[in-house]
Motif scaffolding. Structure first.
Motif, PDB file in Angstrom:
ATOM      1  N   GLY A   1      -6.531  17.619 -10.474  1.00 31.05           N
ATOM      2  CA  GLY A   1      -7.459  16.831 -11.683  1.00 31.05           C
ATOM      3  C   GLY A   1      -6.361  16.063 -11.949  1.00 31.05           C
ATOM      4  N   LYS A   2      -4.888  16.952 -12.231  1.00 30.63           N
ATOM      5  CA  LYS A   2      -4.046  16.240 -12.451  1.00 30.63           C
ATOM      6  C   LYS A   2      -3.073  15.054 -12.090  1.00 30.63           C
ATOM      7  CE  LYS A   2      -2.235  20.822 -14.312  1.00 30.63           C
ATOM      8  NZ  LYS A   2      -0.971  21.728 -14.640  1.00 30.63           N
ATOM      9  N   ILE A   3      -2.876  14.132 -12.649  1.00 35.28           N
ATOM     10  CA  ILE A   3      -2.086  13.391 -11.917  1.00 35.28           C
ATOM     11  C   ILE A   3      -0.099  13.572 -11.315  1.00 35.28           C
ATOM     12  CG2 ILE A   3      -1.101  10.932 -12.462  1.00 35.28           C
ATOM     13  CD1 ILE A   3      -2.831  10.685 -14.423  1.00 35.28           C
ATOM     14  N   LEU A   4      -0.027  13.086 -10.479  1.00 33.00           N
ATOM     15  CA  LEU A   4       0.640  13.547  -9.906  1.00 33.00           C
ATOM     16  C   LEU A   4       2.441  12.784  -9.843  1.00 33.00           C
ATOM     17  CD1 LEU A   4      -0.443  14.358  -6.119  1.00 33.00           C
ATOM     18  CD2 LEU A   4       0.090  15.773  -7.690  1.00 33.00           C
ATOM     19  N   SER A   5       3.702  12.971  -9.697  1.00 35.93           N
ATOM     20  CA  SER A   5       4.916  12.973 -10.439  1.00 35.93           C
ATOM     21  C   SER A   5       5.571  11.154  -9.435  1.00 35.93           C
ATOM     22  CB  SER A   5       6.087  13.696 -10.485  1.00 35.93           C
ATOM     23  OG  SER A   5       6.195  14.393  -9.085  1.00 35.93           O
ATOM     24  N   ARG A   6       6.307  10.742 -10.134  1.00 32.57           N
ATOM     25  CA  ARG A   6       6.337   9.594  -9.027  1.00 32.57           C
ATOM     26  C   ARG A   6       7.269   9.822  -7.813  1.00 32.57           C
ATOM     27  NH1 ARG A   6      10.590   5.873 -11.569  1.00 32.57           N
ATOM     28  NH2 ARG A   6      10.898   4.676  -9.150  1.00 32.57           N
TER      29      ARG A   6
ATOM     30  N   LEU B   1       6.316   6.186  -5.341  1.00 30.89           N
ATOM     31  CA  LEU B   1       5.958   5.101  -6.309  1.00 30.89           C
ATOM     32  C   LEU B   1       6.445   3.790  -7.317  1.00 30.89           C
ATOM     33  CD1 LEU B   1       2.351   5.892  -7.341  1.00 30.89           C
ATOM     34  CD2 LEU B   1       3.197   4.968  -5.636  1.00 30.89           C
ATOM     35  N   SER B   2       6.396   3.099  -6.974  1.00 32.50           N
ATOM     36  CA  SER B   2       7.828   2.707  -8.030  1.00 32.50           C
ATOM     37  C   SER B   2       7.032   2.950  -9.007  1.00 32.50           C
ATOM     38  CB  SER B   2       7.708   0.698  -7.964  1.00 32.50           C
ATOM     39  OG  SER B   2       6.861   0.535  -8.102  1.00 32.50           O
ATOM     40  N   LEU B   3       8.263   2.046 -10.418  1.00 32.34           N
ATOM     41  CA  LEU B   3       7.450   3.015 -11.855  1.00 32.34           C
ATOM     42  C   LEU B   3       6.560   1.735 -12.385  1.00 32.34           C
ATOM     43  CD1 LEU B   3       8.623   3.974 -14.479  1.00 32.34           C
ATOM     44  CD2 LEU B   3      10.173   2.494 -15.143  1.00 32.34           C
ATOM     45  N   LYS B   4       6.365   0.636 -11.802  1.00 34.57           N
ATOM     46  CA  LYS B   4       5.243  -0.560 -11.519  1.00 34.57           C
ATOM     47  C   LYS B   4       4.099   0.220 -11.312  1.00 34.57           C
ATOM     48  CE  LYS B   4       3.874  -4.790 -12.354  1.00 34.57           C
ATOM     49  NZ  LYS B   4       4.616  -6.264 -11.987  1.00 34.57           N
ATOM     50  N   GLN B   5       3.816   0.580  -9.815  1.00 36.95           N
ATOM     51  CA  GLN B   5       3.107   0.822  -9.646  1.00 36.95           C
ATOM     52  C   GLN B   5       2.824   2.475 -10.084  1.00 36.95           C
ATOM     53  OE1 GLN B   5       4.385   1.462  -5.436  1.00 36.95           O
ATOM     54  NE2 GLN B   5       3.575  -0.511  -4.738  1.00 36.95           N
ATOM     55  N   GLN B   6       3.141   3.194 -10.719  1.00 36.23           N
ATOM     56  CA  GLN B   6       2.605   4.920 -11.135  1.00 36.23           C
ATOM     57  C   GLN B   6       2.555   4.488 -12.559  1.00 36.23           C
ATOM     58  OE1 GLN B   6       3.580   7.519  -9.952  1.00 36.23           O
ATOM     59  NE2 GLN B   6       2.438   8.456 -11.724  1.00 36.23           N
ATOM     60  N   ARG B   7       2.708   3.080 -13.257  1.00 35.21           N
ATOM     61  CA  ARG B   7       2.177   3.407 -14.725  1.00 35.21           C
ATOM     62  C   ARG B   7       0.837   2.857 -14.270  1.00 35.21           C
ATOM     63  NH1 ARG B   7       7.317   0.253 -17.374  1.00 35.21           N
ATOM     64  NH2 ARG B   7       8.140   2.037 -18.160  1.00 35.21           N
ATOM     65  N   LEU B   8       0.541   1.844 -13.365  1.00 37.60           N
ATOM     66  CA  LEU B   8      -0.544   0.926 -13.147  1.00 37.60           C
ATOM     67  C   LEU B   8      -1.493   2.335 -12.617  1.00 37.60           C
ATOM     68  CD1 LEU B   8       0.647  -1.961 -11.009  1.00 37.60           C
ATOM     69  CD2 LEU B   8      -1.137  -1.767 -13.807  1.00 37.60           C
TER      70      LEU B   8
END
Length: 94
Positions: free
Chosen positions: A44-49, A54-61
């Motif tokens: 259930g953890k969020i995977l890294s970029r 993903l791009s930085l903007k996509q990862q933040r969203l």
């Protein structure tokens, strides 16, 4: 120099271009569970970029959408709840 006498011959391996994880038509939203669940690990953890590509903007969203879905209880905070319960029950010596 002749091609047969090259010291380091070029490899003939074909390169398949990877598709981007988020298509142009996909909306990054907390309600889009099929998209969000692709960026979570088994625990259930969020995977890294780097893993997600993903791009930085996509990862933040994606991160904001996952956190909103957790708060609204659309996603669990922990996916290994049974293991967590077993550990708590086993340590009943207070």
């Amino acid at each position: 120099m002749d091609k047969s006498k090259r010291l380091f011959p070029k490899s003939k391996r074909s390169f398949r271009r990877r598709l981007p994880p988020i298509q142009s038509g996909d909306r990054i939203d907390y309600r889009n569970m099929s998209l969000i669940s692709r960026f979570l690990s088994e625990q259930g953890k969020i995977l890294s970029r780097r893993v997600n590509r993903l791009s930085l903007k996509q990862q933040r969203l994606i991160t904001i959408a996952i956190k909103q879905a957790r708060i609204l209880s659309l996603l669990p905070f922990l996916k290994n709840e049974k293991q967590f319960e077993k550990k708590r029950v086993g340590h009943s010596n207070y």
